[in-house]
Design an enzyme around this catalytic site. Structure first.
Site, PDB file in Angstrom:
ATOM      1  N   GLU A   1       0.826  -1.211   0.000  1.00  8.60           N
ATOM      2  CA  GLU A   1       0.000   0.000   0.000  1.00  8.60           C
ATOM      3  C   GLU A   1       0.861   1.261   0.000  1.00  8.60           C
ATOM      4  O   GLU A   1       0.614   2.202   0.758  1.00  8.60           O
ATOM      5  CB  GLU A   1      -0.961  -0.017   1.193  1.00  8.60           C
ATOM      6  CG  GLU A   1      -1.922  -1.204   1.150  1.00  8.60           C
ATOM      7  CD  GLU A   1      -2.993  -1.184   2.220  1.00  8.60           C
ATOM      8  OE1 GLU A   1      -2.733  -0.662   3.317  1.00  8.60           O
ATOM      9  OE2 GLU A   1      -4.088  -1.688   1.938  1.00  8.60           O
TER      10      GLU A   1
ATOM     11  N   GLU B   1     -12.804  -2.097  11.842  1.00 10.82           N
ATOM     12  CA  GLU B   1     -12.772  -1.345  10.583  1.00 10.82           C
ATOM     13  C   GLU B   1     -13.866  -1.805   9.623  1.00 10.82           C
ATOM     14  O   GLU B   1     -14.496  -0.987   8.952  1.00 10.82           O
ATOM     15  CB  GLU B   1     -11.391  -1.542   9.937  1.00 10.82           C
ATOM     16  CG  GLU B   1     -11.275  -0.959   8.548  1.00 10.82           C
ATOM     17  CD  GLU B   1      -9.894  -1.181   7.919  1.00 10.82           C
ATOM     18  OE1 GLU B   1      -9.006  -1.748   8.582  1.00 10.82           O
ATOM     19  OE2 GLU B   1      -9.719  -0.777   6.756  1.00 10.82           O
TER      20      GLU B   1
ATOM     21  N   ASP C   1      -8.514  -8.850   3.961  1.00  5.72           N
ATOM     22  CA  ASP C   1      -8.273  -7.777   4.929  1.00  5.72           C
ATOM     23  C   ASP C   1      -9.339  -7.729   6.015  1.00  5.72           C
ATOM     24  O   ASP C   1     -10.209  -6.853   5.971  1.00  5.72           O
ATOM     25  CB  ASP C   1      -8.222  -6.429   4.194  1.00  5.72           C
ATOM     26  CG  ASP C   1      -7.592  -5.340   5.038  1.00  5.72           C
ATOM     27  OD1 ASP C   1      -7.015  -5.674   6.078  1.00  5.72           O
ATOM     28  OD2 ASP C   1      -7.687  -4.167   4.645  1.00  5.72           O
TER      29      ASP C   1
HETATM   30  C1  GCV Z   1      -2.570   0.475   8.420  1.00  5.53           C
HETATM   31  C2  GCV Z   1      -6.113  -2.010   5.457  1.00  5.53           C
HETATM   32  C3  GCV Z   1      -6.531  -0.772   6.178  1.00  5.53           C
HETATM   33  C4  GCV Z   1      -5.376   0.201   6.289  1.00  5.53           C
HETATM   34  C5  GCV Z   1      -4.219  -0.503   6.995  1.00  5.53           C
HETATM   35  C6  GCV Z   1      -3.857  -1.740   6.180  1.00  5.53           C
HETATM   36  C7  GCV Z   1      -2.754  -2.553   6.844  1.00  5.53           C
HETATM   37  O1  GCV Z   1      -5.828  -1.737   4.120  1.00  5.53           O
HETATM   38  O2  GCV Z   1      -7.615  -0.183   5.519  1.00  5.53           O
HETATM   39  O3  GCV Z   1      -5.805   1.317   7.021  1.00  5.53           O
HETATM   40  O4  GCV Z   1      -3.116   0.339   7.122  1.00  5.53           O
HETATM   41  O5  GCV Z   1      -4.983  -2.572   6.076  1.00  5.53           O
HETATM   42  O6  GCV Z   1      -3.089  -3.513   7.507  1.00  5.53           O
HETATM   43  O7  GCV Z   1      -1.600  -2.218   6.688  1.00  5.53           O
END
Ligand code: GCV
Length: 738
Positions: free
Chosen positions: A324, A426, A398
């Protein structure tokens, strides 16, 4: 076992009868109305230590007539203080401190080194390690006593919390013979907290770390944080977000980190930091962060030495790399092993570890996102240093309401794999939806990877026992993405505290029952009244399936609003990355729905052991909860219920909403057993949950109908608004966005 009011309970004592005095004080308190359920804000979590009802309190007092517990070290002092605080709250007064057992009913806590009484008992503490403990009913010099014994102060601290839990949950104390050893070595919280106090995916206010005022102001709340964690066996905390800021490694911040580490140390909690891989460039003045460059290696080594000068028991680094948009070794053509090993070499001389995340995927890779971590990491099996753990999310996408276990579990026999769960919700309704995650954690831990035949559970992968032949005495661990913030109730809602609690208990024992854990939590957090306990536990246990039903039934996943992840967004399409859209995951058309990950599709099933792959890959054998995760299925497909897939989806969405209605009704009936303040907030949040569950159902069904052109089966209410209404909703300020 006998009840708590055993023979010792009624025995008269010579001299001042402190129990009688306490009973008198309690009676007086009750007369003054102190016994009534008082307003509570949830700050005390499960460590409330409210007075035990008068009818039982005397029985318990008989098991705490004296307290033998040293205070020669900070951990011993913390242990003794907790016992005094707990017993004072539960029994009306803390028992007098003593050096020797002189009465029946003494409580003796410590190690052979700290307590001559324990040394004299010659208990078998072999195999307890540093953190295990025994709780036993014993006889000392002819007197009955309860002993909490360990090899090390940390074990005695955990044992003390367990002893208090026995009282808090009203267990009998007269024939105790408990032996506890944690199954995992590292039981760690991951805070996704930024230095500006924004918490990524946090729904409980801003970060509890008041970086600006640290190190000079150490909020007393940090001690309560440590107490809560120690009470459930959590022994590590990663203070900052995996999307890391290199400033955390600068001298100014290391002073602040040291202050927190000093507060946590007596509670057996080590501090870790998320390291930004590009730190040598950003704060080190180097032109590169290439892990094979000698200058970069020297920089990290010097940085590690500097950290350990501040924090001698620093735990190590957590790293999100090449994921990411985060920097990583692949920026220099190096592998994850090259990056992890460089950091591992830097902390190894100090006993530190590296937790290297396997949450990697790239939209530039054309393959199914669910396959990418496996594809990158399996070839590296056996190439990591012994002080590296690869930290793997429970599922391959995720933290969805339901995912099959991650195919990496069982597939890297020469590498210690650490579980990563998300405690913060989340994808499960933020702080307002009552969703107890214990069953989700348990489902993953009990999943059978079949990597070495039947019984190769995920729990056995992470505790190291499954691969004992290829990994001798490996690191073991579990990480939980924290749901803790500065909100007075810590987690944003009262019931979300249970997810923190369940995480800790399952990290200690990954085979524990999530239902039994829920019951302990309910008793400690709310009430031991059976009229409360059974319905409250029932709500919690049912809640996870309800959220799966109203958000993502039958293996659907990643269908939420873009970016903030709040609310339904199955129509999300376009934007910078296909793998951040919903249509990528559901692939719905006029004919059918679901992601074909069988051999005819992305063949992600082939990443599982053959027996599991055969099951997941066969539409006739795949467990229905994972149907649309692994298969693209016609709307008319006949389900095991006899319904068509379309009918079954409508049924499950509706069932999810109905379950929330039942939860609301159950909670309404529990008002007499809960203080009004907490009852009111839970009730209000359940109302939000019902509204939002309905919204998820209606918006999802309206969208699926727009694709398949089908009416709802008879008896199901149609979505009250047109699809364009649901699509028009925007939430630019939804909390927790990255
Ligand atoms: C900390 C998902 C979440 C992100 C998070 C990522 C991760 O994509 O939406 O906010 O980033 O996981 O676990 O690194």
């Amino acid at each position: 076992m006998k009840g708590i009011g055993g023979p010792g309970a009624a025995r008269a004592r010579k001299g001042f009868d402190w129990r009688r005095a306490v009973a008198g004080i309690c009676l007086l308190a009750a007369a003054l109305g102190c016994g009534a359920a008082q307003a509570e804000d949830g700050y005390e979590l499960w460590l409330r230590y409210r007075p035990i009802e008068a009818a039982r309190a005397d029985g318990y007092r008989a098991f705490a007539t004296q307290l033998l517990a040293g205070a020669a070290t900070p951990t011993q002092a913390a242990t003794r203080e907790e016992l005094q605080r707990g017993l004072r709250g539960l029994l009306g007064a803390a028992p007098p401190l003593a050096e020797r057992v002189t009465r029946d009913g003494a409580l003796v806590v410590g190690t052979p080194a700290s307590s001559p009484t324990i040394a004299g008992l010659r208990l078998d503490t072999e195999g307890l390690g540093r953190e295990g403990y025994l709780i036993r009913s014993v006889v000392v010099d002819g007197r009955k006593a309860t002993v909490v014994a360990a090899n090390d102060d940390a074990g005695a601290l955990y044992g003390a919390f367990h002893f208090l839990r026995l009282l808090q949950t009203r267990q009998p104390l007269d024939r105790l013979d408990l032996r506890e050893v944690p199954r995992l070595k590292l039981r760690v919280l991951n805070h996704w907290d930024n230095l500006d106090r924004h918490v990524e995916r946090g729904y409980a206010g801003e970060s509890i770390w008041d970086w600006h005022k640290l190190p000079d102001w150490r909020d007393p709340r940090y001690v309560d944080y440590a107490r809560a964690n120690a009470s459930i066996g959590i022994n590590g905390t990663v203070l900052n977000n995996v999307n890391s800021n290199a400033l955390i490694l600068t001298p100014m911040y290391l002073e602040k980190v040291k202050a927190l580490a000093d507060v946590f140390r007596p509670y057996g909690i080590r501090v870790y930091l998320s390291a930004r891989f590009s730190a040598p460039r950003e704060i080190g003045g180097l032109g590169t962060a290439d892990p094979l460059d000698p200058r970069v290696r020297a920089w990290w080594k010097a940085k590690a030495d500097e950290i350990y000068r501040h924090v001698p028991d620093f735990g190590g680094f957590l790293v999100k790399a090449n994921s990411e948009g985060q920097p990583g070794p692949q920026d220099y053509g190096r592998s994850h092993a090259d990056g992890a090993n460089m950091l591992a070499d830097a902390v190894a001389p100090h006993g530190g570890v590296v937790m290297w995340r396997a949450f990697v995927y790239s939209h530039e890779t054309p393959d199914d996102r669910a396959k990418q971590a496996y594809a990158e990491f399996v070839p590296l099996d056996g190439r990591f240093r012994p002080n590296v753990m690869v930290q793997v999310k429970n599922g391959a996408i995720d933290f969805q309401p339901r995912e099959p276990f991650h195919p990496l579990f069982g597939a890297m026999p020469k590498t210690p794999l650490m579980m990563e769960f998300q405690i913060t919700k989340e994808y499960l309704g933020f702080a307002t939806h009552l969703v107890y995650l214990g069953p989700l954690f348990e489902e993953t831990l009990r999943a059978d990877t079949k990597a070495k035949g039947e019984g190769s559970t995920v729990a056995r992968v992470i505790d190291g026992s499954l691969h004992a032949d290829t990994l001798q005495d490996p690191l073991t661990g579990m990480a939980g993405v924290a749901n803790i913030g500065a909100d007075r109730n810590w987690s944003g809602s009262h019931f979300d505290q249970a997810n923190w609690y369940a995480y800790g208990r399952l990290a200690w024992n990954p085979d524990a029952s999530s239902k039994a854990i829920a019951e302990d939590w309910v008793r400690m957090t709310f009430s031991n009244d059976p009229r409360f306990v059974a319905p409250a536990v029932g709500m919690m246990v049912a809640s996870r399936e309800a959220v799966v039903d109203y958000m993502t039934p039958l293996g659907l996943h990643h269908l939420m609003g873009r970016g903030h992840h709040y609310g339904p967004g199955p129509w999300v399409d376009g934007g910078p990355r296909a793998d951040w859209t919903s249509v990528y995951y559901h692939r719905a058309t006029r004919e059918g729905i679901g992601f074909d990950r069988s051999a005819s599709g992305s063949n992600a099933v082939a990443q599982y052991a053959p027996a599991v792959a055969a099951e997941f890959g066969d539409i006739a054998r795949v467990p229905e909860p994972f149907l649309l995760w692994f298969h693209h299925v016609p709307w008319d497909h006949r389900m095991r219920s006899g319904r068509t897939l379309w009918h079954e989806l409508v049924h499950r969405y509706t069932r999810g909403v109905d379950e929330v209605k039942k939860m609301r009704a159950a909670w309404d009936g529990l008002a007499p057993y809960v203080d009004a303040e907490r009852h009111r907030q839970v009730a209000a949040f359940l109302a939000i949950q019902e509204k939002e569950a309905q919204w998820w159902r209606d918006a999802s069904l309206a969208y699926w109908q727009s694709l398949n052109g089908r009416a709802l089966p008879p008896g199901y209410a149609p979505p009250p608004k047109p699809l364009r209404y649901y699509q028009s909703l925007e939430f630019p300020y939804a909390p927790g966005n990255g």
